[in-house]
Design a protein around this motif. Structure first.
Motif, PDB file in Angstrom:
ATOM      1  N   ASP A 254       0.848  -1.176  -0.033  1.00 21.16           N
ATOM      2  CA  ASP A 254      -0.102   0.125   0.093  1.00 21.16           C
ATOM      3  C   ASP A 254       0.984   1.193  -0.011  1.00 21.16           C
ATOM      4  OD1 ASP A 254      -2.141  -1.635   0.005  1.00 21.16           O
ATOM      5  OD2 ASP A 254      -2.691  -1.356   2.172  1.00 21.16           O
TER       6      ASP A 254
ATOM      7  N   THR B  12       2.060   4.740  -3.124  1.00 19.52           N
ATOM      8  CA  THR B  12       1.663   6.323  -2.827  1.00 19.52           C
ATOM      9  C   THR B  12       3.160   6.651  -3.405  1.00 19.52           C
ATOM     10  OG1 THR B  12       3.263   6.135  -0.799  1.00 19.52           O
ATOM     11  CG2 THR B  12       0.642   5.815  -0.602  1.00 19.52           C
TER      12      THR B  12
ATOM     13  N   SER C 154      -0.211   8.609   5.779  1.00 18.68           N
ATOM     14  CA  SER C 154      -1.355   8.281   4.909  1.00 18.68           C
ATOM     15  C   SER C 154      -2.301   9.659   4.773  1.00 18.68           C
ATOM     16  CB  SER C 154      -2.361   7.293   5.204  1.00 18.68           C
ATOM     17  OG  SER C 154      -1.369   5.948   5.384  1.00 18.68           O
ATOM     18  N   GLU C 155      -2.385  10.216   6.061  1.00 18.20           N
ATOM     19  CA  GLU C 155      -3.510  11.457   5.921  1.00 18.20           C
ATOM     20  C   GLU C 155      -2.649  12.627   5.236  1.00 18.20           C
ATOM     21  OE1 GLU C 155      -5.049  12.200   9.832  1.00 18.20           O
ATOM     22  OE2 GLU C 155      -4.945  10.453  10.481  1.00 18.20           O
TER      23      GLU C 155
ATOM     24  N   PHE D  81      -0.227  12.513   2.833  1.00 13.37           N
ATOM     25  CA  PHE D  81       0.117  12.156   1.466  1.00 13.37           C
ATOM     26  C   PHE D  81      -1.322  12.237   0.768  1.00 13.37           C
ATOM     27  CE2 PHE D  81      -0.413   9.219  -1.952  1.00 13.37           C
ATOM     28  CZ  PHE D  81       0.682   9.658  -2.520  1.00 13.37           C
ATOM     29  N   SER D  82      -2.313  12.078   1.375  1.00 11.57           N
ATOM     30  CA  SER D  82      -3.685  12.229   0.785  1.00 11.57           C
ATOM     31  C   SER D  82      -3.976  13.743   0.594  1.00 11.57           C
ATOM     32  CB  SER D  82      -4.906  11.677   1.938  1.00 11.57           C
ATOM     33  OG  SER D  82      -4.958  12.366   3.024  1.00 11.57           O
ATOM     34  N   LYS D  83      -3.423  14.787   1.346  1.00 15.89           N
ATOM     35  CA  LYS D  83      -3.532  16.072   0.916  1.00 15.89           C
ATOM     36  C   LYS D  83      -2.401  16.671   0.051  1.00 15.89           C
ATOM     37  CE  LYS D  83      -5.551  16.299   6.004  1.00 15.89           C
ATOM     38  NZ  LYS D  83      -7.151  16.663   5.413  1.00 15.89           N
TER      39      LYS D  83
ATOM     40  N   LYS E  67      -0.005  15.046  -1.923  1.00 12.03           N
ATOM     41  CA  LYS E  67       0.293  14.095  -2.818  1.00 12.03           C
ATOM     42  C   LYS E  67       1.832  13.992  -2.999  1.00 12.03           C
ATOM     43  CE  LYS E  67      -4.067  13.343  -3.445  1.00 12.03           C
ATOM     44  NZ  LYS E  67      -4.673  12.074  -2.991  1.00 12.03           N
TER      45      LYS E  67
ATOM     46  N   HIS F 114       4.824  12.261  -1.939  1.00 12.44           N
ATOM     47  CA  HIS F 114       5.268  11.087  -1.033  1.00 12.44           C
ATOM     48  C   HIS F 114       6.944  11.218  -0.268  1.00 12.44           C
ATOM     49  CE1 HIS F 114       7.235  10.182  -4.887  1.00 12.44           C
ATOM     50  NE2 HIS F 114       8.099   9.501  -4.255  1.00 12.44           N
TER      51      HIS F 114
ATOM     52  N   THR G 151       6.811  14.220   2.158  1.00  8.56           N
ATOM     53  CA  THR G 151       5.923  13.800   3.438  1.00  8.56           C
ATOM     54  C   THR G 151       6.598  12.730   4.297  1.00  8.56           C
ATOM     55  OG1 THR G 151       3.719  13.960   2.177  1.00  8.56           O
ATOM     56  CG2 THR G 151       3.660  12.480   4.219  1.00  8.56           C
TER      57      THR G 151
ATOM     58  N   SER H  35       0.776  19.118   6.851  1.00 11.79           N
ATOM     59  CA  SER H  35       0.615  19.334   5.448  1.00 11.79           C
ATOM     60  C   SER H  35       0.615  20.760   4.867  1.00 11.79           C
ATOM     61  CB  SER H  35      -0.688  18.671   5.024  1.00 11.79           C
ATOM     62  OG  SER H  35      -1.107  17.436   5.350  1.00 11.79           O
TER      63      SER H  35
END
Length: 481
Positions: free
Chosen positions: A309, A313, A335-336, A338-340, A342, A344, A347, A377
């Motif tokens: 997983d 990313t 994960s949180e 990176f989701s904001k 993008k 990798h 982060t 972020s």
């Protein structure tokens, strides 16, 4: 003559059940000795064992997670030997019918995927704890104190096939097995507390031989560092003995952490010495298909799946392996964020580098309750947009870890926002060029490194508010470089 080492690892994992394996005594985490005892865990005459259902569930879970074939009709055996911390003079274990057989565990070695074959996974009970006064070893102790709080705690033993070829591979295997036990939530996996203990069986033989050499078991390794050093030492000792024509005897040896060497403890026992026989006080252990399927359907995400997983990313295998073996809050934070963002790489570096580094300086194990993925972020985004420098980002991170304050407040109060207006920066650049004619001349004569000096002067004159990248770009343009 070239020799090849062969290593097998026996690992004991202490399960985090509420009660012991064969009685209702509580599992306690305390230094106070002998406060959780009963006739069963003390081995008193007439006391009868009753198996812990949760422990059986946990060992089945671990067996399935390592790809083992489950033994549907198993049983418990008595392993007979004498030691002061074993009050019954036998240990309830499993012999020829373990819960799981023939599995494997994926590991990461030198940045590549590999695997270690699992021979068996079986259940047993822990012994008491002996504390030897003086040197810490029974042969030189003046007295021994016995604590039976640990006696009867459920253990699962995982035995690898003799397929490991180096100390580094052994460490990688233990790291993966530890993480698996944590992800399955069957153990804390803390080596310093004895939740996970391991012995190594080591032999050397000619590289072209199909037969293994004489096996020597190494005990008393209580850290990954100890494991690696003990294996390396023992391989070196056996190699020298083999080349010198000395006989290597099958024995158990003790790893001495302070001297960094192994010493002989006793001749190695075989299974016949333990006189295994089925425990007449316990019924056969029958695991139904429904029981097995129910556990299989509730398997959580395994370390190998978490790595995959994380690789999706954008992380490489080594980064995904490091992050996947971090505390759960770190993985979730990545994960949180990176989701904001993008991003990798940024982060990963900010979480594993700057964030954890500053937390160590502040001597905290977890971020404060007000710290969030949004805060980190925002810092990463401001750097990406050239609104603040990397150094300013570190300053902001330090502030938001210590007080409940927004990123914007810290940046504004400390004048950390960078000047990105090119017209204003060009004015500063021209002033620096006019004030540094000798430096400019040397740059034109080929001393390109001095451009960095001029960039520093521009930043200095701006009070540190100018983006270095833009300053360098505009300097190069003005100097026609």
């Amino acid at each position: 003559m070239d020799l090849k080492p062969t290593i097998g690892i026996e690992t004991h994992i202490e399960l985090n059940t509420n009660t012991k394996m064969f009685c209702r005594c509580k599992v306690v985490d305390t230094e106070e000795p002998n406060i959780s005892l009963c006739p069963t865990c003390l081995g008193l005459p007439g006391a009868l064992p009753v198996p812990n259902g949760k422990a059986i569930e946990y060992i089945t879970l671990l067996s399935l997670a390592t790809g083992c074939k489950i033994t549907r009709k198993g049983m418990f055996h008595r392993k007979n030997y004498f030691y002061p911390d074993l009050p019954k003079n036998y240990q309830i274990s499993q012999f020829d019918l373990p819960v799981g057989e023939g599995g494997e565990l994926e590991i990461i070695l030198d940045g590549k995927k590999d695997s270690v074959e699992i021979e068996r996974v079986h259940m047993e009970e822990d012994t008491g704890k002996s504390t030897h006064s003086g040197t810490g070893r029974i042969d030189a102790a003046t007295s021994t104190a016995l604590d039976f709080n640990r006696s009867g705690i459920p253990l699962v033993e995982i035995v690898t096939k003799p397929v490991i070829q180096s100390a580094k591979e052994a460490v990688a295997y233990i790291e993966e097995l530890r993480q698996l036990s944590i992800d399955l939530n069957i153990s804390e996996g803390k080596l310093e507390k004895g939740n996970l203990r391991f012995d190594a069986n080591i032999s050397v033989a000619p590289s072209d031989s199909n037969e293994l050499g004489t096996k020597v078991e190494i005990k008393n390794m209580n850290s990954l560092r100890s494991l690696e050093r003990a294996i390396d030492y023992e391989i070196s000792r056996q190699t020298k003995a083999f080349l010198d024509g000395e006989e290597i005897i099958q024995e158990t040896r003790h790893w001495d952490e302070s001297k960094e060497l192994t010493s002989s403890m006793r001749s190695k026992e075989g299974s016949a010495d333990y006189r295994y026989f089925s425990d007449p006080d316990l019924p056969n252990m029958i695991l139904s298909e429904i029981f097995i399927e129910d556990i299989k359907n509730n398997l959580p995400k395994l370390p190998s799946q978490k790595r995959n997983d994380l690789i999706e990313t954008g992380l490489d295998l080594e980064q995904a392996n490091i992050l996947g073996k971090s505390d759960i809050w770190i993985v979730e934070l990545y994960s949180e964020v990176f989701s904001k963002t993008k991003e990798h790489s940024s982060t990963y570096n900010w979480i594993t580098g700057e964030l954890q580094g500053q937390m160590r300086k502040l001597d905290i194990n977890f971020p404060p309750e007000w710290f969030s993925a949004e805060l980190l972020s925002e810092i990463i985004e401001l750097i990406k947009e050239n609104k603040i420098s990397f150094t300013s980002g570190k300053t902001i991170l330090s502030e938001v870890l210590q007080k409940n304050i927004s990123v914007d407040e810290v940046a504004t109060n400390n004048d950390l926002y960078q000047e990105n207006n090119e017209e204003k920066i060009v004015e500063l650049v021209k002033k620096v060029i006019n004030d540094s004619e000798d430096i400019v001349q040397r740059i034109k004569e080929g001393e390109d490194k001095l451009v960095g000096f001029l960039v520093g002067q521009v930043i200095k004159n701006s009070g540190g508010s100018v983006n270095p990248g833009i300053a360098k770009e505009l300097l190069s343009k003005e100097l026609k470089l």
